[in-house]
Design a protein around this motif. Sequence first.
Motif, PDB file in Angstrom:
ATOM      1  N   ASN A 158      -2.890  57.963   5.081  1.00 34.19           N
ATOM      2  CA  ASN A 158      -1.493  58.329   4.539  1.00 34.19           C
ATOM      3  C   ASN A 158      -1.239  59.892   4.853  1.00 34.19           C
ATOM      4  OD1 ASN A 158       0.868  57.610   3.568  1.00 34.19           O
ATOM      5  ND2 ASN A 158       0.003  58.138   1.517  1.00 34.19           N
ATOM      6  N   PHE A 159      -1.191  60.054   5.832  1.00 33.14           N
ATOM      7  CA  PHE A 159      -0.856  61.665   6.372  1.00 33.14           C
ATOM      8  C   PHE A 159      -1.739  62.802   6.050  1.00 33.14           C
ATOM      9  CE2 PHE A 159       3.213  59.264   6.836  1.00 33.14           C
ATOM     10  CZ  PHE A 159       3.314  59.552   8.358  1.00 33.14           C
ATOM     11  N   SER A 160      -2.770  62.587   5.234  1.00 34.83           N
ATOM     12  CA  SER A 160      -3.694  63.272   4.614  1.00 34.83           C
ATOM     13  C   SER A 160      -4.991  63.349   5.718  1.00 34.83           C
ATOM     14  CB  SER A 160      -4.375  62.820   3.424  1.00 34.83           C
ATOM     15  OG  SER A 160      -5.147  63.962   2.752  1.00 34.83           O
ATOM     16  N   LEU A 161      -4.556  63.845   7.084  1.00 37.97           N
ATOM     17  CA  LEU A 161      -5.624  63.784   8.072  1.00 37.97           C
ATOM     18  C   LEU A 161      -6.789  64.938   7.850  1.00 37.97           C
ATOM     19  CD1 LEU A 161      -3.178  63.228  11.110  1.00 37.97           C
ATOM     20  CD2 LEU A 161      -4.904  61.483  10.238  1.00 37.97           C
ATOM     21  N   SER A 162      -6.630  66.178   7.986  1.00 33.80           N
ATOM     22  CA  SER A 162      -7.590  66.994   7.810  1.00 33.80           C
ATOM     23  C   SER A 162      -8.481  67.038   6.525  1.00 33.80           C
ATOM     24  CB  SER A 162      -7.036  68.458   8.104  1.00 33.80           C
ATOM     25  OG  SER A 162      -5.889  68.726   7.548  1.00 33.80           O
ATOM     26  N   PRO A 163      -7.707  66.604   5.286  1.00 36.30           N
ATOM     27  CA  PRO A 163      -8.428  66.604   4.055  1.00 36.30           C
ATOM     28  C   PRO A 163      -9.380  65.559   3.889  1.00 36.30           C
ATOM     29  CG  PRO A 163      -6.012  67.225   3.670  1.00 36.30           C
ATOM     30  CD  PRO A 163      -6.244  66.872   4.924  1.00 36.30           C
ATOM     31  N   SER A 164      -8.871  64.295   4.618  1.00 29.82           N
ATOM     32  CA  SER A 164      -9.906  63.177   4.782  1.00 29.82           C
ATOM     33  C   SER A 164     -10.962  63.381   5.444  1.00 29.82           C
ATOM     34  CB  SER A 164      -9.146  62.075   5.018  1.00 29.82           C
ATOM     35  OG  SER A 164      -8.677  61.928   6.492  1.00 29.82           O
ATOM     36  N   LEU A 165     -11.000  64.237   6.563  1.00 30.27           N
ATOM     37  CA  LEU A 165     -12.194  64.436   7.323  1.00 30.27           C
ATOM     38  C   LEU A 165     -13.260  65.597   6.793  1.00 30.27           C
ATOM     39  CD1 LEU A 165     -13.625  64.388  10.106  1.00 30.27           C
ATOM     40  CD2 LEU A 165     -12.021  66.167  10.966  1.00 30.27           C
ATOM     41  N   MET A 166     -12.413  66.741   6.059  1.00 24.08           N
ATOM     42  CA  MET A 166     -13.029  67.738   5.565  1.00 24.08           C
ATOM     43  C   MET A 166     -13.668  66.977   4.107  1.00 24.08           C
ATOM     44  SD  MET A 166     -10.591  71.284   5.701  1.00 24.08           S
ATOM     45  CE  MET A 166      -9.221  70.533   5.240  1.00 24.08           C
ATOM     46  N   SER A 167     -13.421  66.094   3.602  1.00 23.56           N
ATOM     47  CA  SER A 167     -14.103  65.430   2.368  1.00 23.56           C
ATOM     48  C   SER A 167     -14.976  64.610   2.737  1.00 23.56           C
ATOM     49  CB  SER A 167     -12.935  64.856   1.491  1.00 23.56           C
ATOM     50  OG  SER A 167     -12.509  63.981   1.962  1.00 23.56           O
ATOM     51  N   GLY A 168     -15.261  64.049   3.961  1.00 27.78           N
ATOM     52  CA  GLY A 168     -16.122  63.313   4.503  1.00 27.78           C
ATOM     53  C   GLY A 168     -15.740  61.797   4.018  1.00 27.78           C
ATOM     54  N   GLN A 169     -14.348  61.675   3.794  1.00 32.12           N
ATOM     55  CA  GLN A 169     -14.049  60.057   3.564  1.00 32.12           C
ATOM     56  C   GLN A 169     -14.136  59.522   4.898  1.00 32.12           C
ATOM     57  OE1 GLN A 169      -9.737  59.990   2.112  1.00 32.12           O
ATOM     58  NE2 GLN A 169      -9.527  57.918   2.497  1.00 32.12           N
ATOM     59  N   VAL A 170     -13.767  59.890   5.875  1.00 29.91           N
ATOM     60  CA  VAL A 170     -13.812  59.555   7.342  1.00 29.91           C
ATOM     61  C   VAL A 170     -14.728  60.225   8.265  1.00 29.91           C
ATOM     62  CG1 VAL A 170     -11.688  58.284   7.177  1.00 29.91           C
ATOM     63  CG2 VAL A 170     -11.519  60.513   8.285  1.00 29.91           C
ATOM     64  N   ASP A 171     -15.039  59.917   9.554  1.00 31.72           N
ATOM     65  CA  ASP A 171     -15.886  60.779  10.311  1.00 31.72           C
ATOM     66  C   ASP A 171     -15.195  61.363  11.652  1.00 31.72           C
ATOM     67  OD1 ASP A 171     -18.654  59.791   9.673  1.00 31.72           O
ATOM     68  OD2 ASP A 171     -17.558  57.835   9.650  1.00 31.72           O
ATOM     69  N   ALA A 172     -13.724  60.834  11.607  1.00 28.82           N
ATOM     70  CA  ALA A 172     -12.903  61.537  12.549  1.00 28.82           C
ATOM     71  C   ALA A 172     -11.511  60.985  12.191  1.00 28.82           C
ATOM     72  CB  ALA A 172     -13.054  60.770  14.050  1.00 28.82           C
ATOM     73  N   VAL A 173     -10.516  61.750  12.911  1.00 24.92           N
ATOM     74  CA  VAL A 173      -9.016  61.361  12.662  1.00 24.92           C
ATOM     75  C   VAL A 173      -8.175  61.100  14.057  1.00 24.92           C
ATOM     76  CG1 VAL A 173      -8.958  61.902  10.095  1.00 24.92           C
ATOM     77  CG2 VAL A 173      -8.224  63.686  12.124  1.00 24.92           C
ATOM     78  N   ILE A 174      -7.546  60.212  14.283  1.00 29.79           N
ATOM     79  CA  ILE A 174      -6.597  60.272  15.199  1.00 29.79           C
ATOM     80  C   ILE A 174      -5.348  60.688  14.812  1.00 29.79           C
ATOM     81  CG2 ILE A 174      -6.172  57.738  15.068  1.00 29.79           C
ATOM     82  CD1 ILE A 174      -6.456  59.832  18.554  1.00 29.79           C
ATOM     83  N   GLY A 175      -4.369  61.508  15.710  1.00 29.27           N
ATOM     84  CA  GLY A 175      -2.931  61.702  15.289  1.00 29.27           C
ATOM     85  C   GLY A 175      -2.920  63.148  14.651  1.00 29.27           C
ATOM     86  N   ALA A 176      -4.205  63.752  14.492  1.00 25.32           N
ATOM     87  CA  ALA A 176      -4.175  65.396  14.301  1.00 25.32           C
ATOM     88  C   ALA A 176      -3.788  66.117  15.213  1.00 25.32           C
ATOM     89  CB  ALA A 176      -5.496  65.758  13.907  1.00 25.32           C
ATOM     90  N   TYR A 177      -2.830  67.210  14.787  1.00 23.72           N
ATOM     91  CA  TYR A 177      -2.208  68.089  15.861  1.00 23.72           C
ATOM     92  C   TYR A 177      -3.139  69.202  16.097  1.00 23.72           C
ATOM     93  CZ  TYR A 177       2.394  65.868  16.391  1.00 23.72           C
ATOM     94  OH  TYR A 177       3.414  64.832  16.880  1.00 23.72           O
ATOM     95  N   ARG A 178      -3.459  69.521  17.254  1.00 20.67           N
ATOM     96  CA  ARG A 178      -4.293  70.455  17.761  1.00 20.67           C
ATOM     97  C   ARG A 178      -3.681  71.690  17.489  1.00 20.67           C
ATOM     98  NH1 ARG A 178      -3.401  68.890  24.062  1.00 20.67           N
ATOM     99  NH2 ARG A 178      -3.988  66.850  23.046  1.00 20.67           N
ATOM    100  N   ASN A 179      -2.368  71.989  17.307  1.00 19.60           N
ATOM    101  CA  ASN A 179      -1.677  73.318  16.914  1.00 19.60           C
ATOM    102  C   ASN A 179      -1.810  73.590  15.263  1.00 19.60           C
ATOM    103  OD1 ASN A 179       0.232  71.282  16.531  1.00 19.60           O
ATOM    104  ND2 ASN A 179       2.000  72.659  17.317  1.00 19.60           N
ATOM    105  N   PHE A 180      -1.903  72.471  14.428  1.00 15.45           N
ATOM    106  CA  PHE A 180      -1.844  72.565  13.206  1.00 15.45           C
ATOM    107  C   PHE A 180      -2.988  72.132  12.424  1.00 15.45           C
ATOM    108  CE2 PHE A 180       2.609  72.697  13.725  1.00 15.45           C
ATOM    109  CZ  PHE A 180       3.234  73.667  12.723  1.00 15.45           C
ATOM    110  N   GLU A 181      -3.672  71.013  12.529  1.00 16.59           N
ATOM    111  CA  GLU A 181      -4.915  70.563  11.895  1.00 16.59           C
ATOM    112  C   GLU A 181      -6.126  71.354  12.217  1.00 16.59           C
ATOM    113  OE1 GLU A 181      -2.213  67.180  10.415  1.00 16.59           O
ATOM    114  OE2 GLU A 181      -2.454  68.215  12.274  1.00 16.59           O
ATOM    115  N   LEU A 182      -5.983  71.638  13.504  1.00 11.75           N
ATOM    116  CA  LEU A 182      -7.118  72.365  13.897  1.00 11.75           C
ATOM    117  C   LEU A 182      -7.348  73.920  13.419  1.00 11.75           C
ATOM    118  CD1 LEU A 182      -9.699  71.562  15.982  1.00 11.75           C
ATOM    119  CD2 LEU A 182      -8.314  72.602  17.779  1.00 11.75           C
ATOM    120  N   ASN A 183      -6.157  74.544  13.317  1.00 12.52           N
ATOM    121  CA  ASN A 183      -6.090  75.695  12.769  1.00 12.52           C
ATOM    122  C   ASN A 183      -6.376  75.672  11.129  1.00 12.52           C
ATOM    123  OD1 ASN A 183      -5.582  77.855  14.758  1.00 12.52           O
ATOM    124  ND2 ASN A 183      -3.641  76.562  15.057  1.00 12.52           N
TER     125      ASN A 183
END
Length: 315
Positions: A158-183
């Motif tokens: 539900n649009f919580s891409l990087s938080p779900s990855l950082m918290s360990g809820q998931v092992d990867a996310v698709i749909g993350a923007y390289r100019n935003f979530e990566l930074n």
Amino acid sequence: MKHFIAAVALMAATPAMAADKMTLLLDWFINPDHGPIIVAAENGYFEEQGLEVEIVAPADPSMPPRLVAAGQADLAVSYQPQLHLQIHEGLPLKRVGTLVATPLNCLLVLKDGPIKSPADLKGKKVGFSVAGVEEAVLGAVLGKYGVSTDDIELVNVNFSLSPSLMSGQVDAVIGAYRNFELNQMDIEGHPGTCFYIEEEGVPSYDELIYVANPETMDADKVARFMAATEKATQYIVNNPVKSWEIFSGTSVELQDELNERAWADTLPRFALRPAGYDAGRYVRFEQFLHDSGMIPSINPVEAITIDVTAPAMSQ
């Protein structure tokens, strides 16, 4: 000389012609992806083209293309992959310009995590926000490594891409923007690694585009809008620091490290010729969606995108 002075005085006394009004619906709240739009407004380039552009951030990001299709706005910022699907749904929409001319989407994992290749995602959890195209994209990336979407667990975060990855809820996310979530992840002390989808088997595409209703649009106004944003893009490329100051000066919320980093990363991706397009790029992505089972048939390129500056359009 007297006649010349009289003519100048007459011109000065003549009221300026009223600008043509346009409404542009953004895809999200204002962010560096919208740089050429905001710089065009701030530098007076819309005004030079005889336009008064109302820029509206949506309450619901899924609605702008549908509102344009319904004739409630002139233009919307949208996404090439979604446009293909929406046309097949029967929405009267076409791409009339490009804003960001490369994919921003990526498959994002933790840099120091166990996933070193998409092959390592077998049996793992992958987060997503929007069903449909992202599943097709993910399937293409995984397929290159002999893994299918049946081999992973898809989790709607539900649009919580990087938080779900950082918290360990998931092992990867698709749909993350390289100019935003990566930074964002780097700033928060959890650096990530992007697998760039256009390097992993997905046809390259225009991430952000302008869409209009071809049945109701004013092609001349749209062409003038593209001319203004093209001038703004050239200004940004020529003046990256000054243009950032102009852009960020429009809102306190934009004046932070994340937006400044995103600005630098987005700048080389802005379309230098917003009105122009690569027909093959639209043909290949339509074929990709058809091969993925996302669309039932293949539309010709002229049903998907047009050049509003072409002579036939301006007549």
